[in-house]
Design a protein around this motif. Structure first.
Motif, PDB file in Angstrom:
ATOM      1  N   ARG A 118       0.814  -1.219   0.000  1.00  0.00           N
ATOM      2  CA  ARG A 118       0.000   0.000   0.000  1.00  0.00           C
ATOM      3  C   ARG A 118       0.847   1.268   0.000  1.00  0.00           C
ATOM      4  O   ARG A 118       0.579   2.211  -0.750  1.00  0.00           O
ATOM      5  N   ASP A 119       1.876   1.319   0.829  1.00  0.00           N
ATOM      6  CA  ASP A 119       2.647   2.545   1.016  1.00  0.00           C
ATOM      7  C   ASP A 119       4.001   2.527   0.312  1.00  0.00           C
ATOM      8  O   ASP A 119       4.786   3.463   0.461  1.00  0.00           O
ATOM      9  N   ALA A 120       4.277   1.466  -0.439  1.00  0.00           N
ATOM     10  CA  ALA A 120       5.593   1.347  -1.071  1.00  0.00           C
ATOM     11  C   ALA A 120       5.778   2.415  -2.145  1.00  0.00           C
ATOM     12  O   ALA A 120       4.843   2.746  -2.880  1.00  0.00           O
ATOM     13  N   PRO A 121       6.984   2.975  -2.265  1.00  0.00           N
ATOM     14  CA  PRO A 121       7.220   3.953  -3.332  1.00  0.00           C
ATOM     15  C   PRO A 121       7.139   3.292  -4.699  1.00  0.00           C
ATOM     16  O   PRO A 121       7.402   2.092  -4.845  1.00  0.00           O
ATOM     17  N   PHE A 122       6.768   4.059  -5.695  1.00  0.00           N
ATOM     18  CA  PHE A 122       6.826   3.560  -7.064  1.00  0.00           C
ATOM     19  C   PHE A 122       8.293   3.287  -7.413  1.00  0.00           C
ATOM     20  O   PHE A 122       9.190   4.052  -7.046  1.00  0.00           O
ATOM     21  N   SER A 123       8.522   2.195  -8.139  1.00  0.00           N
ATOM     22  CA  SER A 123       9.883   1.864  -8.549  1.00  0.00           C
ATOM     23  C   SER A 123       9.823   0.814  -9.650  1.00  0.00           C
ATOM     24  O   SER A 123       8.741   0.317 -10.000  1.00  0.00           O
ATOM     25  N   ALA A 124      10.985   0.454 -10.162  1.00  0.00           N
ATOM     26  CA  ALA A 124      11.054  -0.608 -11.165  1.00  0.00           C
ATOM     27  C   ALA A 124      10.787  -1.970 -10.554  1.00  0.00           C
ATOM     28  O   ALA A 124      10.673  -2.963 -11.276  1.00  0.00           O
ATOM     29  N   ALA A 125      10.675  -2.039  -9.222  1.00  0.00           N
ATOM     30  CA  ALA A 125      10.360  -3.291  -8.539  1.00  0.00           C
ATOM     31  C   ALA A 125       8.908  -3.350  -8.079  1.00  0.00           C
ATOM     32  O   ALA A 125       8.517  -4.294  -7.396  1.00  0.00           O
ATOM     33  N   SER A 126       8.103  -2.358  -8.440  1.00  0.00           N
ATOM     34  CA  SER A 126       6.678  -2.366  -8.109  1.00  0.00           C
ATOM     35  C   SER A 126       5.938  -3.339  -9.021  1.00  0.00           C
ATOM     36  O   SER A 126       6.394  -3.627 -10.134  1.00  0.00           O
ATOM     37  N   PRO A 127       4.788  -3.837  -8.599  1.00  0.00           N
ATOM     38  CA  PRO A 127       3.948  -4.549  -9.563  1.00  0.00           C
ATOM     39  C   PRO A 127       3.621  -3.612 -10.733  1.00  0.00           C
ATOM     40  O   PRO A 127       3.267  -2.448 -10.519  1.00  0.00           O
ATOM     41  N   LEU A 128       3.753  -4.112 -11.938  1.00  0.00           N
ATOM     42  CA  LEU A 128       3.489  -3.270 -13.105  1.00  0.00           C
ATOM     43  C   LEU A 128       2.083  -2.689 -13.060  1.00  0.00           C
ATOM     44  O   LEU A 128       1.861  -1.533 -13.453  1.00  0.00           O
ATOM     45  N   VAL A 129       1.126  -3.463 -12.562  1.00  0.00           N
ATOM     46  CA  VAL A 129      -0.250  -2.976 -12.532  1.00  0.00           C
ATOM     47  C   VAL A 129      -0.378  -1.719 -11.682  1.00  0.00           C
ATOM     48  O   VAL A 129      -1.191  -0.831 -11.985  1.00  0.00           O
ATOM     49  N   ASP A 130       0.431  -1.594 -10.626  1.00  0.00           N
ATOM     50  CA  ASP A 130       0.352  -0.398  -9.791  1.00  0.00           C
ATOM     51  C   ASP A 130       0.825   0.838 -10.549  1.00  0.00           C
ATOM     52  O   ASP A 130       0.341   1.950 -10.298  1.00  0.00           O
TER      53      ASP A 130
END
Length: 371
Positions: free
Chosen positions: A31-43
């Motif tokens: 929920r609170d994770a920063p956007f990054s290249a390791a985020s789920p693509l859908v997010d």
């Protein structure tokens, strides 16, 4: 104010408001994770600013992705890959991945982003009844990533048939609300039927882990350890004990020789020393034998098929386990990578394997294993 009108207005508001149970819970893991290249693509795709940052850092790359990856409604492959995997899939270099990562980390996570991320989780409880004195299995079928409906339905039918023949009860659900301490204690085993994607909230994760470690049984089938990326380290590294590397793509389905690695395993009871069958054969990043307490039940004879390459990896493992067991605290886990083709759920050896896995993970006492 007219009391009738007041009552009707209140009733209408109640009817239109989503129930507390139906609303997506907000303790989802990322929920609170920063956007990054390791985020789920859908997010990334659910956020207009994040999508814009991605496109600016890697022009044209999103348009190259197959539709399978770019859906935003669950289940979607975008929930089990990250921008890193997606970019590598379309041939981007590491510099492009790094640029995207830097750009995404500059995008602020908003309340709307948090709500969108958590919408694929749920706390809905499927109603059920259990008769006293008969072992019960929870057949869990929630998917937010990849769903192959024919194999899910075939596996479902197999588990129901096996349970009926043995006098066990089965409750099936595609919602996560039963993953709580009170409900889980009523079941001896939970079967993850080709589960794909991150499906449990933090509260549900804690309940499931505690239940397993205190004596619950887990049986995982095929896709339940088949996601390119796992966002729950305990599940991937401790419970399963191996991370998916890929499967052959050309051809995807091949006949291979299955070897019983440990004929003394309870999961191998009644199985021949070897047999041949056609399926989609998983490879793993590392052998689960490296995890303490693992007992490999089945392995593949790699000389009998062509592992080849897939997902950017050499899929040859040498030692190639495809089914194994392990004690997890006071609980037990059993996993089998067999199961993409619906036909394998009618295979007598595979059915015996899963029946044995259920009986072993439920830690049945004398008289409980049969009618």
């Amino acid at each position: 104010m007219n009391p009738v009108r007041t009552f009707l207005a209140a009733a209408l508001a109640l009817a239109l408001a989503p129930s507390a149970q139906a609303r997506a819970p907000l303790d989802c893991p990322l929920r609170d994770a920063p956007f990054s290249a390791a985020s789920p693509l859908v997010d990334i795709l659910l956020s207009k600013p994040a999508t814009a940052a991605f496109e600016q850092a890697a022009p044209g790359m999103l348009a190259k992705l197959p539709p399978l990856m770019t859906g935003t409604a669950a289940p979607t492959f975008g929930a089990i890959v990250t921008p890193r995997e997606a970019l590598m899939f379309v041939g981007a270099d590491t510099a492009s991945v790094d640029r995207v990562d830097v750009a995404l980390r500059k995008v602020a996570v908003t309340p709307a982003d948090r709500t969108a991320r958590c919408a694929r989780y749920d706390a809905e409880r499927t109603p059920y009844r259990l008769a006293p004195g008969k072992p019960a299995i929870l057949l869990f079928e929630k998917m937010t990533g990849f769903r192959d409906t024919p194999s899910v339905l075939a596996a479902h039918a197999m588990v129901v048939d096996l349970a009926k023949a043995r006098g066990w009860q089965v409750v099936s659900t595609d919602r996560a609300g039963l993953i709580n301490a009170a409900d889980l204690r009523r079941f001896r085993a939970v079967v993850w039927n080709n589960i794909s994607g991150d499906v449990l909230t933090l509260t549900q994760r804690r309940a499931f882990r505690s239940w397993v470690e205190n004596g619950g049984g887990y049986v995982g089938m095929h896709g339940s350890s088949g996601d390119p990326v796992s966002f729950w380290p305990w599940y991937a590294d401790t419970l399963i004990g191996a991370r998916f590397a890929g499967h052959p793509m050309n051809p995807q389905f091949q006949q291979a020789r299955v070897l019983v690695d440990n004929p003394r395993s309870p999961m191998a009871k009644g199985l021949p020393a070897s047999w041949s069958m056609t399926d989609e054969w998983y490879s793993f990043v590392a052998s689960p034998r490296a995890v303490p307490g693992t007992h490999v039940v089945l392995a593949l004879d790699e000389a009998s098929y062509a592992p080849g390459t897939g997902f950017g990896r050499d899929l040859r493992m040498g030692d190639h386990p495809i089914a194994w067991t392990r004690a997890v605290g006071k609980g037990r886990m059993a996993y089998s990578a067999i199961g993409h083709r619906p036909e394998v759920y009618a295979d007598p050896n595979n059915r015996r394997l899963i029946e044995n896995a259920l009986a072993w993970t439920m830690q049945l006492k004398d008289g409980e294993a049969a009618n």
